[in-house]
Write a protein that holds these residues in place. Structure first.
Motif, PDB file in Angstrom:
ATOM      1  N   TYR A 285       0.812  -1.218   0.000  1.00  0.00           N
ATOM      2  CA  TYR A 285       0.000   0.000   0.000  1.00  0.00           C
ATOM      3  C   TYR A 285       0.845   1.267   0.000  1.00  0.00           C
ATOM      4  O   TYR A 285       0.333   2.350  -0.264  1.00  0.00           O
ATOM      5  CB  TYR A 285      -0.989  -0.007   1.159  1.00  0.00           C
ATOM      6  CG  TYR A 285      -0.447   0.422   2.503  1.00  0.00           C
ATOM      7  CD1 TYR A 285      -0.626   1.729   2.958  1.00  0.00           C
ATOM      8  CD2 TYR A 285       0.221  -0.483   3.332  1.00  0.00           C
ATOM      9  CE1 TYR A 285      -0.156   2.130   4.192  1.00  0.00           C
ATOM     10  CE2 TYR A 285       0.685  -0.083   4.574  1.00  0.00           C
ATOM     11  CZ  TYR A 285       0.502   1.225   4.999  1.00  0.00           C
ATOM     12  OH  TYR A 285       0.977   1.616   6.230  1.00  0.00           O
ATOM     13  N   LEU A 286       2.152   1.112   0.241  1.00  0.00           N
ATOM     14  CA  LEU A 286       3.073   2.256   0.154  1.00  0.00           C
ATOM     15  C   LEU A 286       4.003   2.156  -1.050  1.00  0.00           C
ATOM     16  O   LEU A 286       4.878   2.992  -1.249  1.00  0.00           O
ATOM     17  CB  LEU A 286       3.925   2.344   1.431  1.00  0.00           C
ATOM     18  CG  LEU A 286       3.182   2.613   2.747  1.00  0.00           C
ATOM     19  CD1 LEU A 286       4.164   2.641   3.910  1.00  0.00           C
ATOM     20  CD2 LEU A 286       2.399   3.918   2.674  1.00  0.00           C
ATOM     21  N   ASN A 287       3.786   1.126  -1.860  1.00  0.00           N
ATOM     22  CA  ASN A 287       4.650   0.844  -3.012  1.00  0.00           C
ATOM     23  C   ASN A 287       3.894   1.126  -4.305  1.00  0.00           C
ATOM     24  O   ASN A 287       3.029   0.336  -4.700  1.00  0.00           O
ATOM     25  CB  ASN A 287       5.096  -0.611  -2.957  1.00  0.00           C
ATOM     26  CG  ASN A 287       6.141  -0.943  -3.990  1.00  0.00           C
ATOM     27  OD1 ASN A 287       6.324  -0.214  -4.969  1.00  0.00           O
ATOM     28  ND2 ASN A 287       6.846  -2.054  -3.806  1.00  0.00           N
ATOM     29  N   PRO A 288       4.195   2.224  -5.010  1.00  0.00           N
ATOM     30  CA  PRO A 288       3.455   2.552  -6.250  1.00  0.00           C
ATOM     31  C   PRO A 288       3.701   1.562  -7.386  1.00  0.00           C
ATOM     32  O   PRO A 288       2.967   1.568  -8.373  1.00  0.00           O
ATOM     33  CB  PRO A 288       3.988   3.941  -6.606  1.00  0.00           C
ATOM     34  CG  PRO A 288       5.342   4.020  -5.962  1.00  0.00           C
ATOM     35  CD  PRO A 288       5.231   3.225  -4.694  1.00  0.00           C
ATOM     36  N   ASP A 289       4.713   0.693  -7.235  1.00  0.00           N
ATOM     37  CA  ASP A 289       4.990  -0.296  -8.288  1.00  0.00           C
ATOM     38  C   ASP A 289       4.089  -1.510  -8.167  1.00  0.00           C
ATOM     39  O   ASP A 289       4.059  -2.351  -9.077  1.00  0.00           O
ATOM     40  CB  ASP A 289       6.453  -0.747  -8.218  1.00  0.00           C
ATOM     41  CG  ASP A 289       7.428   0.377  -8.557  1.00  0.00           C
ATOM     42  OD1 ASP A 289       7.044   1.263  -9.358  1.00  0.00           O
ATOM     43  OD2 ASP A 289       8.545   0.396  -7.999  1.00  0.00           O
ATOM     44  N   ILE A 290       3.389  -1.608  -7.062  1.00  0.00           N
ATOM     45  CA  ILE A 290       2.473  -2.746  -6.870  1.00  0.00           C
ATOM     46  C   ILE A 290       1.048  -2.219  -6.843  1.00  0.00           C
ATOM     47  O   ILE A 290       0.704  -1.357  -6.044  1.00  0.00           O
ATOM     48  CB  ILE A 290       2.775  -3.479  -5.541  1.00  0.00           C
ATOM     49  CG1 ILE A 290       4.209  -4.022  -5.544  1.00  0.00           C
ATOM     50  CG2 ILE A 290       1.782  -4.606  -5.327  1.00  0.00           C
ATOM     51  CD1 ILE A 290       4.473  -5.056  -6.604  1.00  0.00           C
ATOM     52  N   LYS A 291       0.196  -2.749  -7.716  1.00  0.00           N
ATOM     53  CA  LYS A 291      -1.178  -2.300  -7.810  1.00  0.00           C
ATOM     54  C   LYS A 291      -2.134  -3.462  -7.666  1.00  0.00           C
ATOM     55  O   LYS A 291      -1.804  -4.599  -7.950  1.00  0.00           O
ATOM     56  CB  LYS A 291      -1.429  -1.584  -9.140  1.00  0.00           C
ATOM     57  CG  LYS A 291      -0.546  -0.366  -9.339  1.00  0.00           C
ATOM     58  CD  LYS A 291      -0.856   0.327 -10.643  1.00  0.00           C
ATOM     59  CE  LYS A 291       0.021   1.562 -10.836  1.00  0.00           C
ATOM     60  NZ  LYS A 291      -0.268   2.284 -12.096  1.00  0.00           N
TER      61      LYS A 291
END
Length: 291
Positions: A285-291
């Motif tokens: 949830y803090l990683n923009p590379d994971i959706k």
């Protein structure tokens, strides 16, 4: 409980004490807050030496022969050291009752929603006290939105039991005490309303209840846990730099997927999901590379 969290986290964030308004105050630039903190502590120490708690009146009174000064009442008067804005403060609190609830929830954090009764007075000098400047018999508010003396002070008490039964809302067994607050953890060099700049204050408080693990943005992560820099203050954490702190941001990494939906293991807690093999310590949830 989720309904309660939503109501009190979103609606009450805008509720502040009457005394929280600074509309009529002027802030002095280049003010020496460190020096003022020392002055405040001297004031509070002397005030506590000059007053005692009257168990009959349930109020702070000028010391008289035969009574124990607040400062010397080591059983009930406690203190805590607090660093705020790189300044060291001492907050004093008097415990009438920590709280003995039937259902144990612990103590609130600086981000939790609380239901309180309070009455505040100004410390005019080491000898004299003002009349009551603000009071309320029952108010929900969030500890991240009030003076810091409150946020830290209420952490030392427990909420009580709701025994309401076809009548007025009633609580018992809640925490009860007095918070003696230096100006640096109150209204600082700005003042507010009748409260003068650099004025110490104290509050009689009752902690009726609180919402454990208050979740202001309803994203599945308690607000107190939305603190990536681990400095104990989630108010200054903004992972996606959108000027909305994480605890009030439904999409903390601004990747287009709501935080509550970045819960790969579906356990209701997005904070323990780590799907990026190249960054195994950063939750999704803090990683923009994971959706």
């Amino acid at each position: 409980m989720n309904k309660i969290k939503n109501i009190f986290a979103f609606a009450i964030i805008s509720i502040v004490l009457y005394s929280c308004s600074n509309t009529n105050s002027i802030t002095i630039e280049n003010f020496n807050h460190e020096a003022q903190a020392l002055i405040d502590n001297d004031t509070l120490v002397q005030f506590l030496k000059n007053h005692y708690f009257d168990t009959d009146l349930k109020t702070v009174q000028a010391i008289i022969p035969g009574e124990t000064a607040l400062y010397d009442d080591k059983e009930n008067l406690k203190s805590m050291s607090i660093k705020e804005n790189d300044i060291d403060y001492t907050l004093y609190y008097y415990v009438n009752n920590i709280g003995t609830p039937t259902i144990e929830k612990g103590k609130p954090t600086v981000m939790d929603s609380v239901f309180v009764k309070y009455s505040g007075q100004r410390i005019l000098n080491t000898e004299n006290i003002s009349t009551v400047f603000d009071a309320n018999d029952g108010l929900w508010l969030t500890l991240n939105s009030v003076i810091r003396g409150w946020a830290y002070g209420f952490k030392n008490f427990k909420g009580g039991d709701n025994i309401t039964n076809n009548g007025p809302i009633t609580y018992e067994n809640g925490g009860k005490g007095i918070l003696f607050i230096p100006s640096g953890l109150a209204y600082r060099n700005a003042g507010s309303g009748n409260i003068l700049p650099n004025e110490c204050i104290f509050f009689y408080i009752d902690l009726y209840d609180f919402v454990k693990d208050t979740d202001h943005d309803n994203d599945g992560v308690p607000s107190i846990m939305e603190d990536p820099d681990n400095n104990g203050d989630p108010r200054n954490d903004d992972t996606d730099l959108d000027s909305v702190p994480n605890y009030f941001d439904a999409d903390d990494d601004n990747d287009g997927v709501l935080t509550k939906n970045e819960d790969a293991n579906n356990d209701g807690n997005p904070a323990n999901d780590f799907s990026d093999p190249n960054n195994t310590t950063l939750p999704d949830y803090l990683n923009p590379d994971i959706k």
